[in-house]
Motif scaffolding. Structure first.
Motif, PDB file in Angstrom:
ATOM      1  N   ARG A 222      22.319 -15.180  -2.060  1.00 42.08           N
ATOM      2  CA  ARG A 222      23.005 -15.793  -3.199  1.00 42.08           C
ATOM      3  C   ARG A 222      22.640 -14.993  -4.439  1.00 42.08           C
ATOM      4  N   VAL A 223      23.590 -14.871  -5.346  1.00 41.91           N
ATOM      5  CA  VAL A 223      23.355 -14.050  -6.532  1.00 41.91           C
ATOM      6  C   VAL A 223      23.983 -14.710  -7.759  1.00 41.91           C
ATOM      7  N   THR A 224      23.223 -14.675  -8.861  1.00 40.94           N
ATOM      8  CA  THR A 224      23.733 -15.251 -10.105  1.00 40.94           C
ATOM      9  C   THR A 224      24.719 -14.280 -10.750  1.00 40.94           C
ATOM     10  N   TYR A 225      25.605 -14.820 -11.537  1.00 49.96           N
ATOM     11  CA  TYR A 225      26.529 -13.985 -12.311  1.00 49.96           C
ATOM     12  C   TYR A 225      26.843 -14.719 -13.604  1.00 49.96           C
ATOM     13  N   ASP A 226      27.586 -14.065 -14.491  1.00 50.43           N
ATOM     14  CA  ASP A 226      27.863 -14.638 -15.811  1.00 50.43           C
ATOM     15  C   ASP A 226      29.013 -15.653 -15.711  1.00 50.43           C
ATOM     16  N   VAL A 227      28.638 -16.885 -15.340  1.00 51.40           N
ATOM     17  CA  VAL A 227      29.628 -17.952 -15.166  1.00 51.40           C
ATOM     18  C   VAL A 227      30.396 -18.204 -16.473  1.00 51.40           C
ATOM     19  N   GLU A 228      29.667 -18.205 -17.591  1.00 53.22           N
ATOM     20  CA  GLU A 228      30.309 -18.535 -18.873  1.00 53.22           C
ATOM     21  C   GLU A 228      31.378 -17.517 -19.253  1.00 53.22           C
ATOM     22  N   ALA A 229      31.140 -16.258 -18.927  1.00 57.58           N
ATOM     23  CA  ALA A 229      32.150 -15.222 -19.231  1.00 57.58           C
ATOM     24  C   ALA A 229      33.444 -15.509 -18.475  1.00 57.58           C
ATOM     25  N   VAL A 230      33.303 -15.935 -17.223  1.00 59.23           N
ATOM     26  CA  VAL A 230      34.491 -16.251 -16.408  1.00 59.23           C
ATOM     27  C   VAL A 230      35.182 -17.487 -16.956  1.00 59.23           C
ATOM     28  N   GLN A 231      34.396 -18.482 -17.329  1.00 55.95           N
ATOM     29  CA  GLN A 231      34.971 -19.708 -17.885  1.00 55.95           C
ATOM     30  C   GLN A 231      35.772 -19.400 -19.163  1.00 55.95           C
ATOM     31  N   ARG A 232      35.220 -18.554 -20.015  1.00 61.19           N
ATOM     32  CA  ARG A 232      35.935 -18.197 -21.256  1.00 61.19           C
ATOM     33  C   ARG A 232      37.271 -17.523 -20.936  1.00 61.19           C
ATOM     34  N   LYS A 233      37.244 -16.599 -19.974  1.00 66.42           N
ATOM     35  CA  LYS A 233      38.483 -15.906 -19.592  1.00 66.42           C
ATOM     36  C   LYS A 233      39.509 -16.888 -19.027  1.00 66.42           C
ATOM     37  N   MET A 234      39.038 -17.855 -18.237  1.00 67.08           N
ATOM     38  CA  MET A 234      39.961 -18.817 -17.632  1.00 67.08           C
ATOM     39  C   MET A 234      40.635 -19.671 -18.698  1.00 67.08           C
ATOM     40  N   LEU A 235      39.847 -20.122 -19.661  1.00 69.22           N
ATOM     41  CA  LEU A 235      40.421 -20.973 -20.706  1.00 69.22           C
ATOM     42  C   LEU A 235      41.368 -20.166 -21.593  1.00 69.22           C
ATOM     43  N   ALA A 236      40.997 -18.910 -21.876  1.00 69.71           N
ATOM     44  CA  ALA A 236      41.867 -18.050 -22.691  1.00 69.71           C
ATOM     45  C   ALA A 236      43.191 -17.781 -21.983  1.00 69.71           C
ATOM     46  N   ALA A 237      43.145 -17.740 -20.649  1.00 70.02           N
ATOM     47  CA  ALA A 237      44.372 -17.485 -19.878  1.00 70.02           C
ATOM     48  C   ALA A 237      45.220 -18.738 -19.714  1.00 70.02           C
ATOM     49  N   GLY A 238      44.661 -19.893 -20.116  1.00 72.73           N
ATOM     50  CA  GLY A 238      45.407 -21.136 -19.966  1.00 72.73           C
ATOM     51  C   GLY A 238      45.287 -21.746 -18.578  1.00 72.73           C
ATOM     52  N   LEU A 239      44.292 -21.306 -17.811  1.00 78.76           N
ATOM     53  CA  LEU A 239      44.052 -21.921 -16.491  1.00 78.76           C
ATOM     54  C   LEU A 239      43.411 -23.302 -16.698  1.00 78.76           C
ATOM     55  N   PRO A 240      43.610 -24.228 -15.750  1.00 83.49           N
ATOM     56  CA  PRO A 240      43.114 -25.600 -15.934  1.00 83.49           C
ATOM     57  C   PRO A 240      41.609 -25.653 -16.197  1.00 83.49           C
ATOM     58  N   ALA A 241      41.210 -26.400 -17.244  1.00 82.82           N
ATOM     59  CA  ALA A 241      39.796 -26.480 -17.638  1.00 82.82           C
ATOM     60  C   ALA A 241      38.884 -26.982 -16.513  1.00 82.82           C
ATOM     61  N   PRO A 242      39.307 -27.973 -15.691  1.00 89.39           N
ATOM     62  CA  PRO A 242      38.385 -28.430 -14.620  1.00 89.39           C
ATOM     63  C   PRO A 242      38.024 -27.323 -13.629  1.00 89.39           C
ATOM     64  N   LEU A 243      38.929 -26.361 -13.451  1.00 88.07           N
ATOM     65  CA  LEU A 243      38.625 -25.243 -12.539  1.00 88.07           C
ATOM     66  C   LEU A 243      37.528 -24.350 -13.132  1.00 88.07           C
ATOM     67  N   ALA A 244      37.525 -24.243 -14.462  1.00 83.50           N
ATOM     68  CA  ALA A 244      36.459 -23.472 -15.127  1.00 83.50           C
ATOM     69  C   ALA A 244      35.155 -24.239 -15.077  1.00 83.50           C
ATOM     70  N   GLU A 245      35.223 -25.546 -15.341  1.00 79.80           N
ATOM     71  CA  GLU A 245      33.987 -26.361 -15.394  1.00 79.80           C
ATOM     72  C   GLU A 245      33.267 -26.372 -14.045  1.00 79.80           C
ATOM     73  N   ARG A 246      34.037 -26.447 -12.958  1.00 80.90           N
ATOM     74  CA  ARG A 246      33.380 -26.606 -11.654  1.00 80.90           C
ATOM     75  C   ARG A 246      32.514 -25.402 -11.288  1.00 80.90           C
ATOM     76  N   LEU A 247      32.810 -24.239 -11.882  1.00 77.41           N
ATOM     77  CA  LEU A 247      32.032 -23.045 -11.554  1.00 77.41           C
ATOM     78  C   LEU A 247      30.565 -23.202 -11.939  1.00 77.41           C
ATOM     79  N   ALA A 248      30.320 -23.991 -12.997  1.00 80.10           N
ATOM     80  CA  ALA A 248      28.936 -24.189 -13.461  1.00 80.10           C
ATOM     81  C   ALA A 248      28.135 -25.053 -12.502  1.00 80.10           C
ATOM     82  N   HIS A 249      28.819 -25.858 -11.704  1.00 80.90           N
ATOM     83  CA  HIS A 249      28.146 -26.815 -10.814  1.00 80.90           C
ATOM     84  C   HIS A 249      28.194 -26.400  -9.350  1.00 80.90           C
ATOM     85  N   GLY A 250      29.043 -25.427  -9.035  1.00 79.60           N
ATOM     86  CA  GLY A 250      29.192 -25.071  -7.628  1.00 79.60           C
ATOM     87  C   GLY A 250      29.780 -26.220  -6.820  1.00 79.60           C
ATOM     88  N   ARG A 251      30.704 -26.946  -7.430  1.00 81.01           N
ATOM     89  CA  ARG A 251      31.362 -28.060  -6.738  1.00 81.01           C
ATOM     90  C   ARG A 251      32.862 -27.934  -6.852  1.00 81.01           C
TER      91      ARG A 251
END
Ligand code: ZN
Length: 251
Positions: A222-251
């Protein structure tokens, strides 16, 4: 792999990248630091959910690889309807469709449902239903073992890592131990490396396997990565916010 092609000595096994370039890059870098690999085996769902479908396809295609197709890959090229997708996944699939070039679409459209590589068969979901069924219980695992022509199967799709042994008429599911040699021997097994780009086992870190063909063992990482950077890109692209949020929890 063509006949006469030398067998790879080290294989990076990954699945469900889901257009998460930061997670994918972290996995490739980590595998390179752990001795590297000759080939990537990708078990499907390169796109869908995440903000970088094209860049993830380009990254995989820049590496020697064998890939099978996943349900999100087929959806992104219009070869699978969105009826089985939940509303958020469907929204992300529609967005992904608009991001891909014709070359990317041709690449995804040309991917096979299954691939045999030495002792392993690669498939996204299961051998009974390659891009739809989730192999997560004894019944589905046994059905795949019945259809399996090689000793071992590699699956993705559920985003949940496991090792499933066939024990006579039964199957036993085990957690993948992290960072330890997993010796398989002659046993028939199905292994899921979890997900690179959207883990769902409560651990947000990207997951992958390295297969050492000479020693015939797997190691799970398992390896850590910059979750917040991906979340920012997702929100900027207009992708659904819950899909970005779940990345922080692994759920
Ligand atoms: Zn997936």
């Amino acid at each position: 792999m063509a006949e006469g092609t030398p067998q790879p000595k080290r294989v990076l096994v990954l699945t469900d990248v889901h257009a998460n370039l930061e997670a994918f890059s972290a996995v490739v870098d980590d595998a390179q630091q752990r001795g590297g690999f000759d080939v990537v085996w990708s078990l499907g769902d390169l796109v869908g959910y995440g903000p970088d479908p094209s860049a993830c396809l380009d990254r995989l295609r820049s590496l020697p690889h064998v890939a099978v197709v996943g349900n999100h890959d087929l959806a992104a090229v219009g070869k699978m309807g969105l009826e089985l997708f939940n509303p958020l996944a469907a929204a992300a699939a529609r967005w992904s469709m608009g991001q891909l070039t014709q070359e990317h679409r041709d690449y995804l459209s040309g991917l096979p449902l299954t691939a045999e590589q030495g002792k392993f068969t690669l498939v996204h979901g299961s051998l009974r239903d390659p891009v739809v069924e989730y192999l997560l219980d004894e019944e589905s695992a046994l059905a795949t073992f019945e259809l399996l022509k090689t000793p071992r199967c590699l699956v993705g799709h559920s985003h949940v890592p496991f090792l499933c042994h066939r024990r006579g008429p039964r199957c036993v599911f085990l957690r993948l131990p992290e960072g330890e040699r997993i010796e398989i021997g002659e046993e028939r097994v199905t292994v899921n490396p979890g997900s690179v780009g959207q883990p769902r086992d409560g651990d947000p870190r990207a997951g992958y396997l390295l297969y050492n063909a000479e020693g015939d063992f797997l190691v799970y990482y398992r390896v850590t990565y910059d979750v917040e950077a991906v979340q920012r890109k997702m929100l900027a692209a207009g992708l659904p916010a819950p899909l970005a949020e779940r990345l922080a929890h692994g759920r």
